[in-house]
Motif scaffolding. Structure first.
Motif, PDB file in Angstrom:
ATOM      1  N   ALA A  89      -3.214 -39.643   2.289  1.00 58.34           N
ATOM      2  CA  ALA A  89      -3.609 -38.231   2.338  1.00 58.34           C
ATOM      3  C   ALA A  89      -5.108 -38.105   2.570  1.00 58.34           C
ATOM      4  N   ARG A  90      -5.484 -37.202   3.494  1.00 57.82           N
ATOM      5  CA  ARG A  90      -6.893 -36.946   3.801  1.00 57.82           C
ATOM      6  C   ARG A  90      -7.109 -35.439   3.883  1.00 57.82           C
ATOM      7  N   PRO A  91      -7.873 -34.871   2.951  1.00 57.91           N
ATOM      8  CA  PRO A  91      -8.072 -33.419   2.946  1.00 57.91           C
ATOM      9  C   PRO A  91      -9.147 -32.967   3.927  1.00 57.91           C
ATOM     10  N   MET A  92      -9.056 -31.714   4.354  1.00 55.59           N
ATOM     11  CA  MET A  92     -10.070 -31.113   5.220  1.00 55.59           C
ATOM     12  C   MET A  92     -11.087 -30.358   4.360  1.00 55.59           C
ATOM     13  N   PRO A  93     -12.385 -30.681   4.476  1.00 55.21           N
ATOM     14  CA  PRO A  93     -13.395 -29.913   3.741  1.00 55.21           C
ATOM     15  C   PRO A  93     -13.360 -28.442   4.144  1.00 55.21           C
ATOM     16  N   LYS A  94     -13.771 -27.584   3.218  1.00 56.97           N
ATOM     17  CA  LYS A  94     -13.721 -26.149   3.458  1.00 56.97           C
ATOM     18  C   LYS A  94     -15.079 -25.544   3.116  1.00 56.97           C
ATOM     19  N   PRO A  95     -15.727 -24.871   4.068  1.00 54.76           N
ATOM     20  CA  PRO A  95     -17.037 -24.278   3.788  1.00 54.76           C
ATOM     21  C   PRO A  95     -16.979 -23.334   2.583  1.00 54.76           C
ATOM     22  N   GLY A  96     -17.947 -23.488   1.696  1.00 54.24           N
ATOM     23  CA  GLY A  96     -17.997 -22.641   0.507  1.00 54.24           C
ATOM     24  C   GLY A  96     -17.200 -23.158  -0.664  1.00 54.24           C
ATOM     25  N   TRP A  97     -16.496 -24.274  -0.460  1.00 54.27           N
ATOM     26  CA  TRP A  97     -15.674 -24.845  -1.524  1.00 54.27           C
ATOM     27  C   TRP A  97     -16.070 -26.305  -1.737  1.00 54.27           C
ATOM     28  N   THR A  98     -15.961 -26.774  -2.986  1.00 52.34           N
ATOM     29  CA  THR A  98     -16.210 -28.165  -3.326  1.00 52.34           C
ATOM     30  C   THR A  98     -14.895 -28.923  -3.276  1.00 52.34           C
ATOM     31  N   LEU A  99     -14.887 -30.046  -2.589  1.00 53.90           N
ATOM     32  CA  LEU A  99     -13.675 -30.840  -2.414  1.00 53.90           C
ATOM     33  C   LEU A  99     -13.726 -32.071  -3.308  1.00 53.90           C
ATOM     34  N   ALA A 100     -12.639 -32.323  -4.022  1.00 52.37           N
ATOM     35  CA  ALA A 100     -12.550 -33.503  -4.886  1.00 52.37           C
ATOM     36  C   ALA A 100     -11.156 -34.105  -4.754  1.00 52.37           C
ATOM     37  N   THR A 101     -11.073 -35.421  -4.848  1.00 51.73           N
ATOM     38  CA  THR A 101      -9.784 -36.106  -4.802  1.00 51.73           C
ATOM     39  C   THR A 101      -9.651 -37.036  -5.991  1.00 51.73           C
ATOM     40  N   THR A 102      -8.418 -37.237  -6.421  1.00 48.84           N
ATOM     41  CA  THR A 102      -8.114 -38.192  -7.478  1.00 48.84           C
ATOM     42  C   THR A 102      -7.214 -39.260  -6.895  1.00 48.84           C
ATOM     43  N   LYS A 103      -7.639 -40.512  -6.974  1.00 49.39           N
ATOM     44  CA  LYS A 103      -6.867 -41.616  -6.408  1.00 49.39           C
ATOM     45  C   LYS A 103      -6.102 -42.339  -7.505  1.00 49.39           C
ATOM     46  N   GLY A 104      -5.015 -42.974  -7.080  1.00 50.34           N
ATOM     47  CA  GLY A 104      -4.196 -43.725  -8.019  1.00 50.34           C
ATOM     48  C   GLY A 104      -3.221 -44.606  -7.281  1.00 50.34           C
ATOM     49  N   PRO A 105      -2.471 -45.444  -8.022  1.00 52.18           N
ATOM     50  CA  PRO A 105      -1.523 -46.357  -7.381  1.00 52.18           C
ATOM     51  C   PRO A 105      -0.272 -45.621  -6.904  1.00 52.18           C
ATOM     52  N   TYR A 106       0.337 -46.129  -5.835  1.00 50.23           N
ATOM     53  CA  TYR A 106       1.646 -45.658  -5.381  1.00 50.23           C
ATOM     54  C   TYR A 106       2.721 -46.391  -6.183  1.00 50.23           C
ATOM     55  N   PRO A 107       3.951 -45.869  -6.225  1.00 47.49           N
ATOM     56  CA  PRO A 107       5.031 -46.573  -6.931  1.00 47.49           C
ATOM     57  C   PRO A 107       5.308 -47.951  -6.350  1.00 47.49           C
ATOM     58  N   LYS A 108       4.960 -48.124  -5.064  1.00 47.46           N
ATOM     59  CA  LYS A 108       5.125 -49.422  -4.410  1.00 47.46           C
ATOM     60  C   LYS A 108       4.137 -49.493  -3.254  1.00 47.46           C
ATOM     61  N   ALA A 109       3.984 -50.665  -2.688  1.00 44.88           N
ATOM     62  CA  ALA A 109       3.114 -50.825  -1.525  1.00 44.88           C
ATOM     63  C   ALA A 109       3.888 -50.435  -0.268  1.00 44.88           C
ATOM     64  N   TYR A 110       3.194 -49.744   0.656  1.00 52.19           N
ATOM     65  CA  TYR A 110       3.834 -49.273   1.880  1.00 52.19           C
ATOM     66  C   TYR A 110       3.182 -49.949   3.086  1.00 52.19           C
ATOM     67  N   PRO A 111       3.986 -50.311   4.080  1.00 49.45           N
ATOM     68  CA  PRO A 111       3.389 -50.840   5.313  1.00 49.45           C
ATOM     69  C   PRO A 111       2.605 -49.751   6.017  1.00 49.45           C
ATOM     70  N   HIS A 112       1.482 -50.136   6.592  1.00 45.83           N
ATOM     71  CA  HIS A 112       0.634 -49.188   7.300  1.00 45.83           C
ATOM     72  C   HIS A 112       0.338 -49.780   8.684  1.00 45.83           C
ATOM     73  N   PHE A 113      -0.584 -49.164   9.396  1.00 45.04           N
ATOM     74  CA  PHE A 113      -0.853 -49.583  10.755  1.00 45.04           C
ATOM     75  C   PHE A 113      -1.438 -50.994  10.814  1.00 45.04           C
ATOM     76  N   HIS A 114      -1.118 -51.709  11.891  1.00 44.68           N
ATOM     77  CA  HIS A 114      -1.684 -53.025  12.212  1.00 44.68           C
ATOM     78  C   HIS A 114      -1.458 -54.064  11.113  1.00 44.68           C
ATOM     79  N   GLY A 115      -0.257 -54.024  10.531  1.00 44.45           N
ATOM     80  CA  GLY A 115       0.122 -55.038   9.569  1.00 44.45           C
ATOM     81  C   GLY A 115      -0.465 -54.863   8.181  1.00 44.45           C
ATOM     82  N   LYS A 116      -1.213 -53.809   7.962  1.00 42.31           N
ATOM     83  CA  LYS A 116      -1.815 -53.587   6.649  1.00 42.31           C
ATOM     84  C   LYS A 116      -0.806 -52.915   5.721  1.00 42.31           C
ATOM     85  N   THR A 117      -1.079 -52.994   4.424  1.00 43.34           N
ATOM     86  CA  THR A 117      -0.268 -52.287   3.435  1.00 43.34           C
ATOM     87  C   THR A 117      -1.173 -51.410   2.579  1.00 43.34           C
TER      88      THR A 117
END
Length: 326
Positions: free
Chosen positions: A68-96
């Motif tokens: 997930a990647r949020p779009m910044p919004k003028p006039g608003w402060t953007l914050a994200t909270t990261k954490g583990p997924y229930p499992k590892a997922y395959p991603h682009f170019h062989g990465k997980t």
């Protein structure tokens, strides 16, 4: 007042109350998505909390939704909270990916009760979900006085329409299947149908070594009776994708992002091509080579997310590479 008038007044009041409540819900502009596709989530906030202005919008990224990647919004402060997924997922170019953004919060404003606004992020919906399932994104709307918690999820087999504060929902649908070309006609590229939209010949151009951007091109025809809008795109080989326009002003060529996307009116064919409307793929992870194919997605306001394959033409090509289906 006679009994029939009383019943009519009561009915009208009930309908008005229901309509007001429905209008109050936090909703998603695009309500369909395919498994294993990039989804552009547009959270719509229709008004405040009983007249009080909105000061924060928080969305929970559910299990099975990654990168997930949020779009910044003028006039608003953007914050994200990261954490583990229930499992590892395959991603682009062989990465997980084993962890990522689990909550997104925009705070600031304030957004007046009588005003409307949208809060946007993109994410990848994995193949944990099958067509026919419903995916929900709980949203908490905080106001200067009070809050709305759009977090209710129906029990298995329950009625979602009975929920008082339903979490915004996305219906998982089958990826668009190729549309058959007209009888007797040669196909010079891929033809897809997504609802009322016919998508033809997604393509891009080979890039020189070290290039970090590439254009994306195609034709879209709206065969329906309502307008739609191309609002986003992605490609497996790029870090991000945007909708752009190139124009010439006073002899100077300029390019700009179309944040609102491209409208496709009923009966209209819109062509994305070099030197005009186009997609822009940025942060390329490798050079594009003529003859290759690149997996990607297109995101429409109403038709939802459509999986496509971009064919790679020659360096500096002005038209889609020819390709005959057999």
């Amino acid at each position: 007042m006679n009994s029939s008038l009383l019943r009519g007044a009561a009915c009208a009041a009930a309908i008005a109350a229901i309509s007001s409540a429905a209008h109050a819900h936090a909703t998603l502009a695009v309500r369909e998505a395919a498994p294993n596709s990039t989804y552009r989530a547009v959270i719509q906030i229709n008004h405040g909390c009983d007249g009080s202005p909105t000061t924060a919008v928080r969305v929970t990224v559910p299990d099975g939704v990654i990168a997930a990647r949020p779009m910044p919004k003028p006039g608003w402060t953007l914050a994200t909270t990261k954490g583990p997924y229930p499992k590892a997922y395959p991603h682009f170019h062989g990465k997980t990916l084993a962890e990522g953004v689990r909550e997104i919060a925009w705070s600031g404003g304030p957004l007046a009760d009588e005003h409307y606004d949208e809060f946007v992020f993109v994410a990848r919906i994995t193949d944990d979900f099958a067509p026919g399932e419903t995916l929900r994104f709980p949203v908490v709307q905080e106001c200067e006085a009070g809050a709305h918690r759009w977090v209710d999820v129906p029990a298995p087999g329950g009625d979602q329409h009975a929920l008082k504060s339903p979490a915004p929902a996305v219906r998982i649908v089958q990826a668009a299947a190729p549309a058959a070309p007209a009888q007797g006609a040669a196909s010079h590229g891929t033809v897809l149908r997504a609802g009322a939209l016919v998508i033809e010949s997604p393509w891009t151009r080979a890039t020189p070594g070290g290039a970090k951007v590439a254009g994306g091109y195609l034709r879209v025809t709206n065969t329906g009776t309502e307008p739609d809008r191309l609002v986003g795109a992605s490609a497996e080989i790029a870090g991000r994708g945007e909708v752009h326009e190139m124009s010439t002003e006073n002899g100077v060529m300029k390019m700009r992002e179309l944040a609102g996307g491209i409208e496709i009116r009923p009966g209209q064919t819109v062509e994305l091509k070099p030197g005009g409307l186009h997609l822009m793929f940025m942060d390329l992870k490798a050079a594009l080579k003529e003859g290759d194919t690149i997996r990607g997605t297109l995101v429409f306001e109403k038709a939802g997310t459509v999986a496509v394959t971009f064919r790679v033409g020659g360096l500096g090509a002005r038209a889609a590479p020819e390709h005959h289906d057999h």
